[in-house]
Write a protein that holds these residues in place. Sequence first.
Motif, PDB file in Angstrom:
ATOM      1  N   ILE A   1      -6.670  -4.182   3.279  1.00  0.00           N
ATOM      2  CA  ILE A   1      -5.706  -3.116   3.548  1.00  0.00           C
ATOM      3  C   ILE A   1      -6.422  -1.891   4.115  1.00  0.00           C
ATOM      4  CG2 ILE A   1      -3.847  -1.701   2.630  1.00  0.00           C
ATOM      5  CD1 ILE A   1      -3.623  -3.678   0.292  1.00  0.00           C
TER       6      ILE A   1
ATOM      7  N   PRO B   1       0.845  -1.189   0.000  1.00  0.00           N
ATOM      8  CA  PRO B   1       0.000   0.000   0.000  1.00  0.00           C
ATOM      9  C   PRO B   1       0.886   1.247   0.000  1.00  0.00           C
ATOM     10  CG  PRO B   1       0.053  -0.974   2.193  1.00  0.00           C
ATOM     11  CD  PRO B   1       0.887  -1.849   1.292  1.00  0.00           C
TER      12      PRO B   1
ATOM     13  N   GLY C   1      -6.708   1.878   5.214  1.00  0.00           N
ATOM     14  CA  GLY C   1      -6.086   3.123   4.801  1.00  0.00           C
ATOM     15  C   GLY C   1      -6.821   4.261   5.473  1.00  0.00           C
TER      16      GLY C   1
ATOM     17  N   ASP D   1       0.069   4.774   0.710  1.00  0.00           N
ATOM     18  CA  ASP D   1      -0.929   5.739   1.195  1.00  0.00           C
ATOM     19  C   ASP D   1      -0.226   6.973   1.735  1.00  0.00           C
ATOM     20  OD1 ASP D   1      -3.162   4.173   0.571  1.00  0.00           O
ATOM     21  OD2 ASP D   1      -3.019   3.061   2.440  1.00  0.00           O
TER      22      ASP D   1
ATOM     23  N   VAL E   1      -2.465   1.013  -4.284  1.00  0.00           N
ATOM     24  CA  VAL E   1      -1.871  -0.265  -3.903  1.00  0.00           C
ATOM     25  C   VAL E   1      -1.208  -0.818  -5.156  1.00  0.00           C
ATOM     26  CG1 VAL E   1      -2.315  -2.601  -3.049  1.00  0.00           C
ATOM     27  CG2 VAL E   1      -3.656  -0.680  -2.170  1.00  0.00           C
TER      28      VAL E   1
ATOM     29  N   ARG F   1      -6.624   3.913  -4.605  1.00  0.00           N
ATOM     30  CA  ARG F   1      -7.452   3.776  -3.414  1.00  0.00           C
ATOM     31  C   ARG F   1      -8.701   4.658  -3.591  1.00  0.00           C
ATOM     32  NH1 ARG F   1      -6.562   0.213   0.447  1.00  0.00           N
ATOM     33  NH2 ARG F   1      -5.546   1.322   2.122  1.00  0.00           N
TER      34      ARG F   1
END
Length: 177
Positions: A64, A9, A66, A11, A18, A34
């Motif tokens: 995942i 990921p 975020g 972020d 990702v 995302r």
Amino acid sequence: IYDQYFIVPCDGTDQQYVVALNKLTGEQVWKTNRPNMTGDNGDFHKSFSTPLVVNDGSNVQVVIPGAQWVVSYNPTNGQEYWRVNYGKGFSNVPRPVAGDGLVYICTGFMNPQILAIDLSGRGDITESHVRFKVTKQVPSTPSPVLVDNQLYFITDQGVATSVDAKSGEVLWTHRIP
């Protein structure tokens, strides 16, 4: 790592996506953006959580957390299975854990919560597949641990809690000296 994929990921404050790399060559296999973030402050768009690969009984998925969202992806092509919006949470650090068809995620800073999410959903499952929320004594940094039917976690301030992993009922809370 799942099969031949190293899933990362990314972020950050300005971009959120990702990516899966071939674990032997480092070449990009897929990249998925995302969900869109709300707000203009990039610091509230970042996250640091480690992905969790889990089999829901019919599919393998990589979950995942975020900022503002937790998303489940197909680890072989990056296609989204489901997503849950939890609002203003960001800087997620705790790794998710899973068992008995549920995944447990911490929502990060601002208003930390633990969400128990049914893995079987598809699409935006914010209203349909969150089985319970824990809102007290939830960590912002330490990861929870799932043992048998109990979810254990400790706050950044040293308060340990155990909840029933199926109902979210608090079994005990204790300050660690």
